[in-house]
Design a protein around this motif. Structure first.
Motif, short mmCIF file in Angstrom:
data_model
loop_
_atom_site.label_atom_id
_atom_site.label_comp_id
_atom_site.label_asym_id
_atom_site.label_seq_id
_atom_site.Cartn_x
_atom_site.Cartn_y
_atom_site.Cartn_z
N PHE A 95 0.83 -1.21 0.00
CA PHE A 95 0.00 0.00 0.00
C PHE A 95 0.86 1.26 0.00
O PHE A 95 0.61 2.20 -0.75
CB PHE A 95 -0.92 -0.02 1.22
N LEU A 96 1.90 1.27 0.84
CA LEU A 96 2.79 2.43 0.91
C LEU A 96 3.52 2.64 -0.41
O LEU A 96 3.71 3.78 -0.85
CB LEU A 96 3.80 2.25 2.05
N LEU A 97 3.92 1.57 -1.06
CA LEU A 97 4.58 1.69 -2.37
C LEU A 97 3.63 2.35 -3.37
O LEU A 97 4.04 3.17 -4.19
CB LEU A 97 5.02 0.32 -2.88
N GLY A 98 2.35 1.98 -3.29
CA GLY A 98 1.37 2.62 -4.15
C GLY A 98 1.26 4.11 -3.89
O GLY A 98 1.27 4.92 -4.82
N PHE B 6 10.81 7.54 -4.76
CA PHE B 6 10.15 6.75 -5.80
C PHE B 6 9.67 7.66 -6.92
O PHE B 6 9.18 8.77 -6.67
CB PHE B 6 8.95 6.00 -5.21
N GLY B 7 9.79 7.19 -8.15
CA GLY B 7 9.34 7.97 -9.28
C GLY B 7 7.82 8.06 -9.32
O GLY B 7 7.13 7.11 -8.94
N LYS B 8 7.30 9.19 -9.76
CA LYS B 8 5.85 9.39 -9.84
C LYS B 8 5.31 8.63 -11.03
O LYS B 8 5.64 8.93 -12.18
CB LYS B 8 5.53 10.88 -9.95
N ASP B 9 4.47 7.64 -10.78
CA ASP B 9 3.95 6.80 -11.85
C ASP B 9 2.62 6.21 -11.40
O ASP B 9 2.57 5.33 -10.54
CB ASP B 9 4.95 5.68 -12.18
N ASP C 114 2.42 9.79 -5.65
CA ASP C 114 2.82 11.18 -5.41
C ASP C 114 4.30 11.44 -5.68
O ASP C 114 4.75 12.58 -5.58
CB ASP C 114 2.51 11.56 -3.96
N GLY C 115 5.07 10.39 -6.00
CA GLY C 115 6.50 10.57 -6.25
C GLY C 115 7.25 10.94 -4.99
O GLY C 115 8.08 11.85 -4.99
N LEU C 116 7.00 10.22 -3.91
CA LEU C 116 7.61 10.54 -2.62
C LEU C 116 8.69 9.54 -2.23
O LEU C 116 8.76 8.44 -2.75
CB LEU C 116 6.53 10.54 -1.52
N ASN C 117 9.55 9.97 -1.29
CA ASN C 117 10.57 9.11 -0.67
C ASN C 117 11.47 8.39 -1.68
O ASN C 117 11.81 7.22 -1.50
CB ASN C 117 9.89 8.08 0.24
#
Length: 213
Positions: A63-66, A76-79, A71-74
Protein backbone atom coordinates in the motif's frame (compact mmCIF):
# COMPACT_ATOMS: atom_id res chain seq x y z
CA UNK A 1 29.66 17.09 -25.31
CA UNK A 2 33.39 17.73 -25.77
CA UNK A 3 33.73 16.06 -29.20
CA UNK A 4 36.80 14.28 -27.82
CA UNK A 5 37.18 10.53 -28.21
CA UNK A 6 36.25 8.55 -25.11
CA UNK A 7 39.28 7.22 -23.29
CA UNK A 8 39.77 3.57 -22.38
CA UNK A 9 40.28 4.20 -18.65
CA UNK A 10 36.78 4.26 -17.21
CA UNK A 11 36.11 4.39 -13.50
CA UNK A 12 33.25 2.13 -12.38
CA UNK A 13 30.20 4.03 -11.06
CA UNK A 14 30.32 1.96 -7.88
CA UNK A 15 33.88 3.15 -7.23
CA UNK A 16 32.85 6.78 -7.66
CA UNK A 17 29.86 6.28 -5.39
CA UNK A 18 32.00 4.70 -2.69
CA UNK A 19 34.52 7.54 -2.95
CA UNK A 20 31.79 10.17 -2.51
CA UNK A 21 30.35 8.25 0.42
CA UNK A 22 33.76 8.13 2.09
CA UNK A 23 34.27 11.88 1.55
CA UNK A 24 30.90 12.66 3.07
CA UNK A 25 31.52 10.36 6.04
CA UNK A 26 34.98 11.86 6.69
CA UNK A 27 33.77 15.45 6.37
CA UNK A 28 35.70 16.19 3.17
CA UNK A 29 32.40 17.03 1.48
CA UNK A 30 30.12 19.18 3.64
CA UNK A 31 27.15 21.53 3.36
CA UNK A 32 24.12 21.05 1.12
CA UNK A 33 25.89 18.55 -1.11
CA UNK A 34 26.66 16.29 1.84
CA UNK A 35 23.17 16.69 3.31
CA UNK A 36 21.51 15.88 -0.01
CA UNK A 37 23.72 12.82 -0.41
CA UNK A 38 22.84 11.57 3.09
CA UNK A 39 19.14 12.15 2.43
CA UNK A 40 19.31 10.24 -0.84
CA UNK A 41 21.19 7.38 0.78
CA UNK A 42 18.59 7.17 3.55
CA UNK A 43 15.74 7.17 1.03
CA UNK A 44 17.44 4.48 -1.01
CA UNK A 45 17.96 2.31 2.05
CA UNK A 46 14.36 2.76 3.25
CA UNK A 47 13.01 2.16 -0.25
CA UNK A 48 14.93 -1.08 -0.48
CA UNK A 49 13.61 -2.24 2.90
CA UNK A 50 10.04 -1.34 1.94
CA UNK A 51 10.31 -3.15 -1.38
CA UNK A 52 11.67 -6.23 0.38
CA UNK A 53 8.68 -6.27 2.72
CA UNK A 54 6.24 -5.82 -0.15
CA UNK A 55 7.77 -8.62 -2.18
CA UNK A 56 7.59 -10.76 0.96
CA UNK A 57 3.80 -10.35 1.08
CA UNK A 58 3.39 -7.41 3.48
CA UNK A 59 0.22 -5.70 2.20
CA UNK A 60 0.87 -2.55 4.24
CA UNK A 61 4.22 -2.18 2.47
CA UNK A 62 2.48 -2.74 -0.87
CA UNK A 63 0.00 0.00 0.00
CA UNK A 64 2.79 2.43 0.91
CA UNK A 65 4.58 1.69 -2.37
CA UNK A 66 1.37 2.62 -4.15
CA UNK A 67 1.11 5.89 -2.25
CA UNK A 68 4.75 6.80 -2.80
CA UNK A 69 4.60 6.08 -6.54
CA UNK A 70 1.34 7.99 -6.90
CA UNK A 71 2.82 11.18 -5.41
CA UNK A 72 6.50 10.57 -6.25
CA UNK A 73 7.61 10.54 -2.62
CA UNK A 74 10.57 9.11 -0.67
CA UNK A 75 12.76 8.55 -3.69
CA UNK A 76 10.15 6.75 -5.80
CA UNK A 77 9.34 7.97 -9.28
CA UNK A 78 5.85 9.39 -9.84
CA UNK A 79 3.95 6.80 -11.85
CA UNK A 80 0.19 6.25 -11.54
CA UNK A 81 0.29 2.93 -13.39
CA UNK A 82 2.82 1.47 -10.94
CA UNK A 83 0.85 3.01 -8.06
CA UNK A 84 -2.34 1.31 -9.22
CA UNK A 85 -0.57 -2.03 -9.63
CA UNK A 86 0.60 -1.86 -6.01
CA UNK A 87 -2.87 -0.83 -4.81
CA UNK A 88 -4.29 -3.86 -6.61
CA UNK A 89 -1.74 -6.22 -5.13
CA UNK A 90 -2.30 -4.81 -1.66
CA UNK A 91 -6.10 -4.98 -1.90
CA UNK A 92 -5.94 -8.54 -3.19
CA UNK A 93 -3.84 -9.33 -0.12
CA UNK A 94 -6.51 -7.86 2.16
CA UNK A 95 -5.55 -4.19 2.56
CA UNK A 96 -8.79 -2.19 2.91
CA UNK A 97 -7.17 1.21 2.36
CA UNK A 98 -5.72 -0.04 -0.92
CA UNK A 99 -9.15 -1.38 -1.89
CA UNK A 100 -10.59 2.12 -1.50
CA UNK A 101 -7.78 3.72 -3.51
CA UNK A 102 -8.15 1.09 -6.23
CA UNK A 103 -11.78 2.18 -6.48
CA UNK A 104 -10.84 5.85 -6.77
CA UNK A 105 -8.25 4.95 -9.41
CA UNK A 106 -10.93 3.26 -11.52
CA UNK A 107 -13.27 6.21 -11.08
CA UNK A 108 -10.61 8.74 -12.12
CA UNK A 109 -8.83 6.61 -14.71
CA UNK A 110 -5.59 6.93 -12.72
CA UNK A 111 -3.18 4.25 -13.92
CA UNK A 112 -6.03 2.10 -15.23
CA UNK A 113 -8.85 2.41 -17.77
CA UNK A 114 -11.69 4.47 -16.31
CA UNK A 115 -14.66 2.50 -15.03
CA UNK A 116 -16.76 4.59 -12.66
CA UNK A 117 -19.31 1.89 -11.88
CA UNK A 118 -16.71 -0.67 -10.89
CA UNK A 119 -14.84 1.98 -8.93
CA UNK A 120 -17.96 2.74 -6.86
CA UNK A 121 -18.36 -0.98 -6.17
CA UNK A 122 -14.82 -1.17 -4.78
CA UNK A 123 -15.24 2.00 -2.69
CA UNK A 124 -18.51 0.62 -1.29
CA UNK A 125 -16.76 -2.63 -0.37
CA UNK A 126 -14.03 -0.64 1.37
CA UNK A 127 -16.64 1.38 3.28
CA UNK A 128 -18.33 -1.80 4.46
CA UNK A 129 -14.94 -3.12 5.64
CA UNK A 130 -14.13 0.00 7.65
CA UNK A 131 -12.31 2.56 5.50
CA UNK A 132 -13.17 6.02 6.85
CA UNK A 133 -12.25 7.66 3.53
CA UNK A 134 -14.57 5.31 1.65
CA UNK A 135 -17.40 5.99 4.13
CA UNK A 136 -17.00 9.76 3.79
CA UNK A 137 -16.87 9.58 0.00
CA UNK A 138 -19.91 7.33 -0.26
CA UNK A 139 -21.82 9.58 2.14
CA UNK A 140 -21.06 12.68 0.08
CA UNK A 141 -22.08 10.94 -3.15
CA UNK A 142 -25.39 9.77 -1.65
CA UNK A 143 -26.07 13.22 -0.25
CA UNK A 144 -25.88 14.79 -3.68
CA UNK A 145 -26.95 11.89 -5.86
CA UNK A 146 -23.56 11.96 -7.57
CA UNK A 147 -22.50 9.48 -10.26
CA UNK A 148 -26.18 8.62 -10.92
CA UNK A 149 -26.59 7.22 -7.40
CA UNK A 150 -29.99 7.60 -5.76
CA UNK A 151 -30.02 10.68 -3.53
CA UNK A 152 -30.53 9.18 -0.09
CA UNK A 153 -29.98 11.54 2.83
CA UNK A 154 -30.66 8.90 5.47
CA UNK A 155 -27.92 6.60 4.20
CA UNK A 156 -25.68 9.61 3.57
CA UNK A 157 -25.98 10.59 7.24
CA UNK A 158 -25.15 7.00 8.23
CA UNK A 159 -21.93 6.83 6.20
CA UNK A 160 -20.83 10.38 7.02
CA UNK A 161 -21.39 9.80 10.73
CA UNK A 162 -19.50 6.52 10.61
CA UNK A 163 -16.59 8.04 8.69
CA UNK A 164 -16.27 10.92 11.15
CA UNK A 165 -16.81 8.83 14.29
CA UNK A 166 -13.23 7.63 14.61
CA UNK A 167 -14.53 4.09 14.94
CA UNK A 168 -13.49 2.91 11.48
CA UNK A 169 -10.60 0.44 11.84
CA UNK A 170 -8.92 1.71 8.65
CA UNK A 171 -8.41 5.47 8.94
CA UNK A 172 -6.70 7.28 6.07
CA UNK A 173 -8.96 10.26 5.32
CA UNK A 174 -7.15 13.58 5.14
CA UNK A 175 -8.26 16.92 6.56
CA UNK A 176 -10.07 18.22 3.45
CA UNK A 177 -12.58 15.38 2.95
CA UNK A 178 -13.25 15.34 6.70
CA UNK A 179 -14.08 19.05 6.67
CA UNK A 180 -16.33 18.67 3.63
CA UNK A 181 -18.07 15.68 5.19
CA UNK A 182 -18.58 17.54 8.48
CA UNK A 183 -20.25 20.47 6.71
CA UNK A 184 -22.49 18.14 4.69
CA UNK A 185 -23.45 16.12 7.78
CA UNK A 186 -24.37 19.32 9.64
CA UNK A 187 -26.48 20.51 6.71
CA UNK A 188 -28.27 17.17 6.34
CA UNK A 189 -28.92 16.91 10.08
CA UNK A 190 -30.44 20.42 10.24
CA UNK A 191 -32.63 19.66 7.23
CA UNK A 192 -33.78 16.41 8.84
CA UNK A 193 -34.69 18.17 12.10
CA UNK A 194 -36.57 20.89 10.22
CA UNK A 195 -38.54 18.25 8.33
CA UNK A 196 -39.40 16.44 11.56
CA UNK A 197 -40.53 19.71 13.16
CA UNK A 198 -42.62 20.62 10.11
CA UNK A 199 -44.31 17.22 10.03
CA UNK A 200 -45.07 17.49 13.74
CA UNK A 201 -46.77 20.87 13.21
CA UNK A 202 -48.80 19.54 10.29
CA UNK A 203 -50.14 16.59 12.29
CA UNK A 204 -50.78 18.56 15.53
CA UNK A 205 -54.46 18.68 16.36
CA UNK A 206 -55.45 16.07 13.76
CA UNK A 207 -57.68 13.30 15.03
CA UNK A 208 -56.77 9.79 14.02
CA UNK A 209 -59.29 7.95 11.82
CA UNK A 210 -61.82 5.95 13.80
CA UNK A 211 -61.48 8.10 16.90
CA UNK A 212 -64.29 10.58 16.13
CA UNK A 213 -67.44 10.34 18.23
Amino acid sequence: MTNHAMGDKLIPAVQIRNHIETCVRNGVITGDLANNWKKKETETSEAGALMKKALGGDHDAMFLLGLFHFDGLNGFGKDQKIAFDWYERASNAGNVKALALSGFSYMNGSGVKENVTYGIVLVTMAAERGSDLACLSLGLWLAGGDFDLVEDHSKAIHFLSLGLSGLCPHRHARKEPKEEAHLMLTELTITKLENVSSNAKNTKGHVAPGKIG
